[in-house]
Design an enzyme around this catalytic site. Structure first.
Site, PDB file in Angstrom:
ATOM      1  N   GLU A 148       0.835  -1.191   0.000  1.00 18.26           N
ATOM      2  CA  GLU A 148       0.000   0.000   0.000  1.00 18.26           C
ATOM      3  C   GLU A 148       0.882   1.259   0.000  1.00 18.26           C
ATOM      4  O   GLU A 148       1.838   1.303   0.751  1.00 18.26           O
ATOM      5  CB  GLU A 148      -0.921   0.042   1.222  1.00 18.26           C
ATOM      6  CG  GLU A 148      -1.984   1.130   1.079  1.00 18.26           C
ATOM      7  CD  GLU A 148      -2.875   1.279   2.319  1.00 18.26           C
ATOM      8  OE1 GLU A 148      -2.557   0.711   3.381  1.00 18.26           O
ATOM      9  OE2 GLU A 148      -3.882   1.973   2.195  1.00 18.26           O
ATOM     10  N   GLU A 174      -6.079  -3.401  12.446  1.00 18.75           N
ATOM     11  CA  GLU A 174      -5.839  -4.156  11.212  1.00 18.75           C
ATOM     12  C   GLU A 174      -6.949  -5.166  10.957  1.00 18.75           C
ATOM     13  O   GLU A 174      -7.295  -5.439   9.806  1.00 18.75           O
ATOM     14  CB  GLU A 174      -4.471  -4.856  11.260  1.00 18.75           C
ATOM     15  CG  GLU A 174      -3.276  -3.937  11.497  1.00 18.75           C
ATOM     16  CD  GLU A 174      -3.171  -2.777  10.512  1.00 18.75           C
ATOM     17  OE1 GLU A 174      -3.701  -2.890   9.394  1.00 18.75           O
ATOM     18  OE2 GLU A 174      -2.568  -1.742  10.877  1.00 18.75           O
TER      19      GLU A 174
HETATM   20 ZN   LIG Z   1      -5.132   1.281   8.779  1.00 17.54          ZN
END
Ligand SMILES: [Zn+2]
Length: 867
Positions: free
Chosen positions: A140, A312
């Site tokens: 990411e 998460e």
């Molecule tokens: Zn995050």
């Protein structure tokens, strides 16, 4: 993704990559084989992408970076054509051209290629511990293209069937369950085949290769493992328990059971951010996962449970199952995960006072949002680098606070229903900001969409001013809204922003909520007395009280206000001082009124603001008078609690003792507590068990007053630490020493190979933040910029820019501006503007409050003599 803990925002720097890809060809499924080679630090790739061609074309453009293409073909209707590959390294794309155009319909792209196992902590990268190599992925926002040629943007979802060819003896962990694991093809290799994933975005694919030890559990029938290097064996149990508890909580809350069949959580020794929510395969720095509750601090246990695990895991629904369409709505991922993450932890650990952490988190956002260089939650984004710049407290903390406010406004049950409808509707797909708030408004039958859009699309934090008059047992409360700025000129001018603010008032036992939609509105309530303007501390706004109201609230705070409301009150009072609308003495009096408050977050916040006053507002003789007042006022509180931890202390009591030690021993320079801290630290260095929460301020105070032999002992301890927290705390403690020779040593050490790239900013930032070491650190950074920058590459140069915000004079402001203009950091442009603004605000604060502090201190000493 979760940025690092420790209040240090690490901005991730990405190369300016491509803008959006054409939509003529879209991926449906990847079949991918990755073969890392730890001798050459390269990897081989073999990939087949099933695509759908939307209109006839002879070109397919996808993303690729640092990839060497081998044989590349496109097959359609049984006809295989070799493609010519043209790469554009700046745009990070590859265009495949075939002689005969492809027709609309399905096709398959086959690519053989090689890539680099890099040292940049992104893409498919190398991590090393005790001579063993690991291959780890971090994609990411736009680094999947470094591991496999891909349609690398969040709305181009596809399935992924991954195979890993890895050295014998190494494990491979990925998003899917293992389908088969067979020796070969080489004599020293084995081939691990993973089950295909459901449709997901390219940035969520993950692979970790190396020697891991896992601790296994389960929740609701889902197997869960926490894995790490063999050095971390035995430390994963706490994170595993947090994960089991969170999964169970989310299964109930979301109404969609965890959809991925298994969950692995992997802590690795090198990681750029905090952690990453790869689908069913969370990967993060080992600090966020490996703790022994007996020897780890309250602070880190919370970070592990909330940031490492619950945040998460919330992404598995918010982010992985439903993904923002484009990076401009990054907040849909990050704000949600942040908002959600306190809930399972509060359910698991009811004594942890998570509501006060929510207030602290919102306050961090409000600070940045009080600058004119802040940005709206929804922000236009063209490139991945701009997406990375958005990974800040506005996207994370402000969004979380706004969601909490809207949840309060529509009611928790209704909000949850809206969330569930949203997830069900967009599962395995993508969504935008309006998709979300329309779902909430539809469930609530209230204008939640208008409230949300006013906070998401406009920058800044509102200030709600409260003026109450009373007659015949009834209060008439005048509420008015305007944009709050630290800059007094801007504040006085007032912005054009108008928010739809759900304001909930408290008066005595009564509570009344009102949607503030105009610049000012009047509310009536029964009864007379002080009015508190942010019931439940759920509102994302500052409240401005007149002195009489504030006194009234402070004098009976513990009886009438919840801990979260009291923490918010401390922030509100300080915000008035920041802009000269209240004298600093008013804040000091409030702090004194709250000195015995049992809430750790209150003492923590008082301690932080006092440190700021001590560094920036108090000068010369006033500084020692201020420190003496701090000692006189707060030392007795610490003595009453007892400086020595007791076996039956709650975690909140332990944390509060640590805050008081930081306050009286740190800010107040209390000689007895300096000695206490030195002894406490030495005992710990000699291996005696010590309270791990109290150890932080003790180490800091001991370091600040410490000599070279203590430095040597702490450095040795940092270097031989096996537990991630020990490494973190002892490395950080080196940044506390004040003598110039030791400061120099710490700076040299931070850029040396002995300190991992992921950890260097902890030390540099600490030296740049400390009032007594910041000049030397700043000179060093400028003189050694190439080495510093090389150490910080790709993830933490922004931290240095942020660290410079602790200066408070015009000359440094100019130096910071000049230096970073000559040495620009592309992903830290906004951070630089914010740093300069923070310094400017501090200069103004010092000028306007220093004389007020002097006269208040004089009054205090006059008062003491009279007694
Ligand atoms: Zn995050």
């Amino acid at each position: 993704m979760k940025i690092t803990p420790v209040l240090l925002l690490i901005g991730l720097v990405g190369l300016a990559g491509a803008q959006q890809l054409p939509r003529t060809v879209l991926p449906e499924g990847y079949q991918l084989t990755l073969s890392p080679n730890f001798q050459t630090d390269k990897f081989g790739g073999d990939e087949t992408i099933r695509v759908r061609v939307a209109e006839p074309t002879s070109e397919v453009t996808l993303n690729a970076a640092e990839i060497t293409f081998g044989e590349t073909t496109i097959t359609q209707n049984g006809n295989t054509q070799t493609a010519k590959v043209t790469t554009d390294s700046k745009a990070e794309t590859a265009t495949l051209t075939v002689p005969q155009p492809l027709a609309a319909g399905p096709a398959a792209i086959h690519i053989q290629y090689t890539g680099i196992l890099n040292n940049e902590l992104r893409g498919f990268y190398l991590s090393t511990v005790n001579g063993r190599k690991y291959g780890v992925t971090q994609f990411e926002p736009a680094d999947a293209r470094r591991a496999y040629p891909s349609f690398d943007q969040p709305d181009m979802k596809a399935t992924f069937a991954l195979t890993a060819v890895v050295p014998k003896g190494d494990m491979a962990i990925s998003n899917g369950k293992i389908v088969s694991d067979a020796p070969g093809p080489g004599a020293d290799q084995h081939t691990v085949k993973f089950a295909a994933t459901p449709r997901m975005s390219s940035y969520l694919l993950a692979l970790a290769v190396g020697e891991f030890e896992c601790e296994a559990g389960e929740a609701d029938g889902i197997p869960i493992r926490v894995c790490g290097t063999p050095e971390q064996k035995g430390r994963g149990h706490f994170a595993l328990q947090a994960a089991e508890s969170s999964l169970n909580y989310y299964d109930h809350y979301f109404g969609i059971k965890y959809p991925y069949g298994k969950l692995d959580i992997i802590g690795v020794p090198d990681f750029s951010a905090g952690a990453m929510e790869n689908t069913a395969c969370i990967i993060g720095r080992d600090l966020l996962y490996f703790v022994d509750p007996k020897s780890s601090s309250y602070f880190l246990q919370k970070v592990v449970a909330q940031d490492g695990v619950a945040h998460e895991m919330a992404h598995q629904w918010f982010g992985d199952l439903v993904t923002m369409k484009w990076w401009d709505d990054l907040w849909l991922n990050e704000g949600f995960a942040t908002w959600m993450s306190a809930k399972p932890v509060a359910a698991w650990k009811p004594g942890w006072n998570m509501a006060t952490d929510d207030v602290q988190s919102a306050a961090e956002a409000m600070a940045v949002d009080s600058l004119s260089s802040t940005h709206p939650i929804h922000q236009e984004v063209q490139t991945p680098a701009q997406a990375l710049e958005l990974a800040d407290v506005i996207s994370y903390n402000k969004t979380a606070a706004v969601l909490r406010m809207v949840e309060g406004y529509v009611g928790a049950g209704v909000f949850r229903k809206g969330v569930n409808n949203y997830l069900a509707k967009y599962a395995y797909g993508n969504a935008t900001a309006p998709d979300f708030w329309n779902a909430i408004a539809a469930a609530a039958k209230k204008p939640a969409d208008k409230v949300m859009s006013s906070f998401v699309m406009q920058p800044g934090v509102p200030m709600v001013s409260v003026a109450a008059t009373c007659s015949n047992g009834k209060s008439k409360i005048e509420l008015s809204q305007s944009r709050y700025f630290f800059n007094r000129e801007l504040l006085d001018r007032g912005g054009s922003e108008l928010w739809q603010i759900p304001v909930c008032l408290k008066l005595g036992n009564g509570e009344k909520c009102e949607l503030l939609t105009r610049k000012s509105q009047t509310v009536e309530m029964t009864g007379c007395g002080p009015v508190y303007a942010n019931a439940g501390a759920r509102g994302y706004y500052r409240s401005a009280y007149d002195a009489a109201n504030l006194h009234g609230l402070a004098s009976a705070a513990e009886q009438n206000l919840s801990p979260a409301e009291r923490v918010q009150l401390v922030h509100d009072a300080w915000a008035e001082v920041r802009v000269g609308r209240a004298p600093v003495g008013e804040f000091l009096s409030l702090a004194e009124a709250l000195k015995s408050d049992p809430t750790h977050a209150i003492t923590q916040q008082i301690s932080r603001e006092f440190e700021y006053i001590d560094d920036n507002v108090a000068t010369g003789a006033d500084r020692s008078a201020f420190e003496s007042w701090v000692r006189q006022t707060f030392a007795p509180v610490g003595e009453q609690l007892g400086w020595t931890p007791q076996a039956n202390d709650s975690e909140e009591q332990r944390a509060r003792r640590a805050d008081l030690l930081a306050l009286v021993g740190g800010v107040g320079h209390d000689p007895k507590l300096i000695e206490f801290s030195r002894q406490f630290t030495e005992k710990t260095l000699h291996g005696e068990a010590a309270d791990p929460t109290l150890l932080y301020p003790a180490l800091s105070i001991a370091g600040r007053n410490g000599d070279v032999s203590l430095y040597d002992a702490i450095q040795k301890r940092a270097e031989t630490a096996t537990s991630p927290e020990d490494m973190f705390r002892y490395l950080g403690a080196l940044g506390e020493f004040r003598t110039p020779a030791l400061v120099e040593r710490s700076l040299e050490y931070a850029i040396s190979p002995q300190v991992r790239s992921q950890d260097a900013p902890f030390l540099i930032d600490s030296l740049l933040s400390n009032h007594d070491t910041q000049d030397q650190a700043w000179d060093f950074i400028r003189q050694h910029w190439p080495q510093v920058q090389a150490k910080l590459t790709n993830f933490s140069a922004t931290a240095v820019v942020n660290g410079a915000e602790n200066f408070c004079d015009a000359s440094h402001k100019q130096q910071v501006r000049d230096f970073f203009s000559q040495h620009p950091i592309p992903a830290a442009q906004r951070a630089l503007e914010q740093t300069l603004e923070f310094i400017g605000n501090c200069i103004d604060l010092k000028a306007q409050q220093a004389p007020k502090l002097a006269s208040w201190l004089q009054q205090q000493s006059g008062g003491n003599q009279a007694q």
